[in-house]
Design a protein around this motif. Structure first.
Motif, PDB file in Angstrom:
ATOM      1  N   SER A  23       1.110  -1.138  -0.021  1.00  0.00           N
ATOM      2  CA  SER A  23      -0.018  -0.102   0.083  1.00  0.00           C
ATOM      3  C   SER A  23       0.699   1.334  -0.015  1.00  0.00           C
ATOM      4  O   SER A  23       0.563   2.204  -0.823  1.00  0.00           O
ATOM      5  CB  SER A  23      -0.819  -0.169   1.110  1.00  0.00           C
ATOM      6  OG  SER A  23      -0.475   0.054   2.627  1.00  0.00           O
ATOM      7  N   VAL A  24       1.933   1.200   0.800  1.00  0.00           N
ATOM      8  CA  VAL A  24       2.797   2.314   0.787  1.00  0.00           C
ATOM      9  C   VAL A  24       3.214   2.669  -0.770  1.00  0.00           C
ATOM     10  O   VAL A  24       3.758   3.776  -1.120  1.00  0.00           O
ATOM     11  CB  VAL A  24       3.987   2.262   1.835  1.00  0.00           C
ATOM     12  CG1 VAL A  24       5.038   3.441   1.663  1.00  0.00           C
ATOM     13  CG2 VAL A  24       3.250   2.355   3.365  1.00  0.00           C
ATOM     14  N   SER A  81       6.079  14.476   0.981  1.00  0.00           N
ATOM     15  CA  SER A  81       5.582  13.090   0.190  1.00  0.00           C
ATOM     16  C   SER A  81       5.366  11.841   1.309  1.00  0.00           C
ATOM     17  O   SER A  81       4.491  11.300   1.381  1.00  0.00           O
ATOM     18  CB  SER A  81       6.627  12.516  -0.669  1.00  0.00           C
ATOM     19  OG  SER A  81       6.861  13.399  -1.835  1.00  0.00           O
ATOM     20  N   ILE A  82       6.238  12.061   2.305  1.00  0.00           N
ATOM     21  CA  ILE A  82       6.245  11.228   3.568  1.00  0.00           C
ATOM     22  C   ILE A  82       4.726  11.274   4.140  1.00  0.00           C
ATOM     23  O   ILE A  82       3.712  10.604   4.335  1.00  0.00           O
ATOM     24  CB  ILE A  82       7.102  11.256   4.456  1.00  0.00           C
ATOM     25  CG1 ILE A  82       8.506  10.788   3.955  1.00  0.00           C
ATOM     26  CG2 ILE A  82       6.821  10.496   5.959  1.00  0.00           C
ATOM     27  CD1 ILE A  82       8.633   9.132   3.575  1.00  0.00           C
ATOM     28  N   GLN A  83       4.381  12.447   4.495  1.00  0.00           N
ATOM     29  CA  GLN A  83       3.071  12.983   5.265  1.00  0.00           C
ATOM     30  C   GLN A  83       2.064  12.577   4.307  1.00  0.00           C
ATOM     31  O   GLN A  83       1.079  12.268   4.748  1.00  0.00           O
ATOM     32  CB  GLN A  83       3.055  14.375   5.343  1.00  0.00           C
ATOM     33  CG  GLN A  83       3.944  14.776   6.409  1.00  0.00           C
ATOM     34  CD  GLN A  83       4.048  13.973   7.801  1.00  0.00           C
ATOM     35  OE1 GLN A  83       3.010  13.562   8.115  1.00  0.00           O
ATOM     36  NE2 GLN A  83       5.199  13.549   8.402  1.00  0.00           N
ATOM     37  N   VAL A  84       1.929  12.816   2.947  1.00  0.00           N
ATOM     38  CA  VAL A  84       0.981  12.368   2.108  1.00  0.00           C
ATOM     39  C   VAL A  84       0.619  11.063   2.017  1.00  0.00           C
ATOM     40  O   VAL A  84      -0.535  10.626   2.015  1.00  0.00           O
ATOM     41  CB  VAL A  84       1.160  12.980   0.574  1.00  0.00           C
ATOM     42  CG1 VAL A  84       0.149  12.543  -0.611  1.00  0.00           C
ATOM     43  CG2 VAL A  84       1.028  14.465   0.459  1.00  0.00           C
ATOM     44  N   VAL A  85       1.805  10.196   1.706  1.00  0.00           N
ATOM     45  CA  VAL A  85       1.771   8.659   1.761  1.00  0.00           C
ATOM     46  C   VAL A  85       0.936   8.256   3.104  1.00  0.00           C
ATOM     47  O   VAL A  85       0.190   7.363   3.196  1.00  0.00           O
ATOM     48  CB  VAL A  85       2.857   8.214   1.458  1.00  0.00           C
ATOM     49  CG1 VAL A  85       2.942   6.764   1.351  1.00  0.00           C
ATOM     50  CG2 VAL A  85       3.426   8.431  -0.198  1.00  0.00           C
ATOM     51  N   PRO A  94       7.121   7.306  10.326  1.00  0.00           N
ATOM     52  CA  PRO A  94       8.312   6.612  10.195  1.00  0.00           C
ATOM     53  C   PRO A  94       8.314   5.107   9.637  1.00  0.00           C
ATOM     54  O   PRO A  94       9.113   4.824   9.161  1.00  0.00           O
ATOM     55  CB  PRO A  94       8.753   6.131  12.027  1.00  0.00           C
ATOM     56  CG  PRO A  94       7.691   7.192  12.663  1.00  0.00           C
ATOM     57  CD  PRO A  94       6.776   7.786  11.705  1.00  0.00           C
ATOM     58  N   VAL A  95       7.129   4.634   9.765  1.00  0.00           N
ATOM     59  CA  VAL A  95       6.879   3.102   8.847  1.00  0.00           C
ATOM     60  C   VAL A  95       7.070   3.604   7.346  1.00  0.00           C
ATOM     61  O   VAL A  95       7.696   2.917   6.785  1.00  0.00           O
ATOM     62  CB  VAL A  95       5.593   2.498   9.235  1.00  0.00           C
ATOM     63  CG1 VAL A  95       5.246   1.419   8.263  1.00  0.00           C
ATOM     64  CG2 VAL A  95       5.617   2.234  10.746  1.00  0.00           C
ATOM     65  N   LEU A 100       9.795   3.260   2.196  1.00  0.00           N
ATOM     66  CA  LEU A 100      10.204   3.887   1.000  1.00  0.00           C
ATOM     67  C   LEU A 100      11.617   3.969   0.983  1.00  0.00           C
ATOM     68  O   LEU A 100      12.079   3.750  -0.089  1.00  0.00           O
ATOM     69  CB  LEU A 100       9.606   5.226   0.697  1.00  0.00           C
ATOM     70  CG  LEU A 100       8.248   5.244   0.613  1.00  0.00           C
ATOM     71  CD1 LEU A 100       7.564   6.625   0.450  1.00  0.00           C
ATOM     72  CD2 LEU A 100       7.803   4.586  -0.451  1.00  0.00           C
ATOM     73  N   SER A 101      12.381   4.259   1.812  1.00  0.00           N
ATOM     74  CA  SER A 101      13.950   4.477   1.949  1.00  0.00           C
ATOM     75  C   SER A 101      14.471   2.942   1.748  1.00  0.00           C
ATOM     76  O   SER A 101      15.446   2.819   0.985  1.00  0.00           O
ATOM     77  CB  SER A 101      14.487   4.751   3.438  1.00  0.00           C
ATOM     78  OG  SER A 101      15.903   4.948   3.240  1.00  0.00           O
TER      79      SER A 101
END
Length: 173
Positions: A23-24, A81-85, A94-95, A100-101
């Protein structure tokens, strides 16, 4: 490597469920496509940047510029992008960052091992080479040869290309 293999490897290496990782990854791809189609740039430290390129006459396409860092340094995804996802997938930031990293670092590793990575409807990452070429130092007018280099390349999928072509305002081209 296809998305399913990437998801399985990230899930294994992060001890997270495949469903969460999938999903991420899917939401990040969707966010990237939507952002680029709005004319925004998605920058990934130690990986590269996605942006729309506008070429006359009226040709618009997604473009990926690798930053040249092919080491195993973890890729950093921008906080926006982290916040949107995270919001779209109901996961903690953090997950999402970890997934993604790890996924982008795995993509670099797979490319360095000579394989390509395909994410359906998003695109394909592969390695290519930039040929050696003669350059001129503008300060001294001295000529020198830039050696051939390995480069990450990205070929946008049809869905990504079509969306960018349809949504980037024509008056920008």
């Amino acid at each position: 490597m296809h998305k399913e293999e990437l998801v399985a490897r990230v899930a294994k290496e992060t001890d997270l469920q495949k469903k969460v990782v999938n999903s991420v990854v899917e939401e990040f791809a969707r966010h990237t496509v939507q952002s680029v189609s709005r004319g925004e740039t998605i920058s990934l430290a130690h990986f590269g940047a996605f942006e729309a390129i506008i070429e006359p006459p009226a040709k618009r396409r997604p473009f990926f510029a690798a930053d040249g860092d092919l080491s195993n340094v973890p890729v950093e995804v921008d906080a926006g992008s982290i916040q949107v996802v995270a919001a779209a997938t109901a996961q903690e930031a953090p997950v999402v960052t970890q997934i993604l990293s790890r996924a982008l670092t795995i993509i670099k590793t797979v490319l360095l091992n000579g394989s390509r990575v395909t994410i359906e409807d998003f695109g394909t990452f592969e390695m290519g080479t930039a040929p050696s070429r003669t350059l001129v130092d503008p300060d001294t007018n001295e000529k020198f040869v830039a050696k051939q280099q390995a480069r990450m390349r990205f070929r946008a999928g049809k869905l990504f290309s079509d969306l960018v072509l349809k949504t980037i305002p024509a008056h920008l081209s």
